[in-house]
Write a protein that holds these residues in place. Structure first.
Motif, PDB file in Angstrom:
ATOM      1  N   VAL A  11       0.854  -1.184   0.000  1.00  0.00           N
ATOM      2  CA  VAL A  11       0.000   0.000   0.000  1.00  0.00           C
ATOM      3  C   VAL A  11       0.891   1.235   0.000  1.00  0.00           C
ATOM      4  O   VAL A  11       2.030   1.195   0.492  1.00  0.00           O
ATOM      5  N   GLN A  12       0.379   2.310  -0.540  1.00  0.00           N
ATOM      6  CA  GLN A  12       1.143   3.551  -0.561  1.00  0.00           C
ATOM      7  C   GLN A  12       1.021   4.273   0.771  1.00  0.00           C
ATOM      8  O   GLN A  12       0.039   4.065   1.510  1.00  0.00           O
ATOM      9  N   ASP A  89       5.655   1.430   9.018  1.00  0.00           N
ATOM     10  CA  ASP A  89       4.732   0.364   9.382  1.00  0.00           C
ATOM     11  C   ASP A  89       5.026  -0.923   8.614  1.00  0.00           C
ATOM     12  O   ASP A  89       4.406  -1.956   8.874  1.00  0.00           O
ATOM     13  N   THR A  90       5.952  -0.858   7.685  1.00  0.00           N
ATOM     14  CA  THR A  90       6.332  -2.052   6.933  1.00  0.00           C
ATOM     15  C   THR A  90       6.902  -3.102   7.869  1.00  0.00           C
ATOM     16  O   THR A  90       7.844  -2.846   8.622  1.00  0.00           O
ATOM     17  N   ALA A  91       6.308  -4.283   7.832  1.00  0.00           N
ATOM     18  CA  ALA A  91       6.710  -5.350   8.744  1.00  0.00           C
ATOM     19  C   ALA A  91       5.894  -6.600   8.433  1.00  0.00           C
ATOM     20  O   ALA A  91       4.942  -6.561   7.650  1.00  0.00           O
ATOM     21  N   VAL A 118       3.124  -6.715   5.394  1.00  0.00           N
ATOM     22  CA  VAL A 118       2.580  -5.412   5.004  1.00  0.00           C
ATOM     23  C   VAL A 118       3.742  -4.539   4.543  1.00  0.00           C
ATOM     24  O   VAL A 118       4.713  -4.363   5.281  1.00  0.00           O
ATOM     25  N   THR A 119       3.630  -4.026   3.352  1.00  0.00           N
ATOM     26  CA  THR A 119       4.665  -3.163   2.787  1.00  0.00           C
ATOM     27  C   THR A 119       4.050  -1.807   2.457  1.00  0.00           C
ATOM     28  O   THR A 119       3.069  -1.738   1.717  1.00  0.00           O
ATOM     29  N   VAL A 120       4.616  -0.764   3.034  1.00  0.00           N
ATOM     30  CA  VAL A 120       4.127   0.592   2.784  1.00  0.00           C
ATOM     31  C   VAL A 120       5.223   1.336   2.037  1.00  0.00           C
ATOM     32  O   VAL A 120       6.279   1.632   2.591  1.00  0.00           O
ATOM     33  N   SER A 121       4.962   1.620   0.787  1.00  0.00           N
ATOM     34  CA  SER A 121       5.990   2.226  -0.050  1.00  0.00           C
ATOM     35  C   SER A 121       5.339   2.952  -1.213  1.00  0.00           C
ATOM     36  O   SER A 121       4.288   2.544  -1.716  1.00  0.00           O
TER      37      SER A 121
END
Length: 122
Positions: A11-12, A89-91, A118-121
């Protein structure tokens, strides 16, 4: 007891995601399910817990106001609604349960689900 976590993805920043944790095998409602996460090179962090017997909820300061935990007793499922996501929050996110003492102490979690990434990028 089995826990099945799902809902991770990419997710962005600023986006939202909802994780689910389906629980099975508990003989009563006397248990607590929590969400934790672990990022590469960082210690595991407890995020939030909910009691299935009386509904109390706790949040870590790092997610308070952005994440919301909820439960569906009929489905034995706990959700973690994550808003305003940040790259930090990426983890890998895990759900876990204390089915003995019904606490939110990570050391007392005796059942664990598999992690969901969960990847926030951008």
């Amino acid at each position: 007891v089995q826990l099945q976590a799902s809902g991770g993805g990419s997710v962005q920043p600023g986006g939202s995601l909802t994780l689910s944790c389906a629980a099975s095998g508990f003989s009563s409602d006397y248990y607590v399910i929590g969400w934790l996460r672990q990022a590469p090179g960082r210690e595991r962090e407890r995020l939030s817990c909910v009691s299935f017997s009386d509904g109390w909820i706790t949040y870590a300061d790092s997610v308070k106001g952005r994440f919301t935990i909820s439960r569906d007793n009929a489905k034995n499922t706990v959700y973690l609604h994550m808003n305003s996501l940040k790259p930090e929050d990426t983890a890998v996110y895990y759900c876990a349960a204390d089915g003995t003492y019904a606490t939110c102490h990570a050391a007392l979690f005796d059942s664990w689900g598999q992690g969901t990434l969960v990847t926030v990028s951008s």
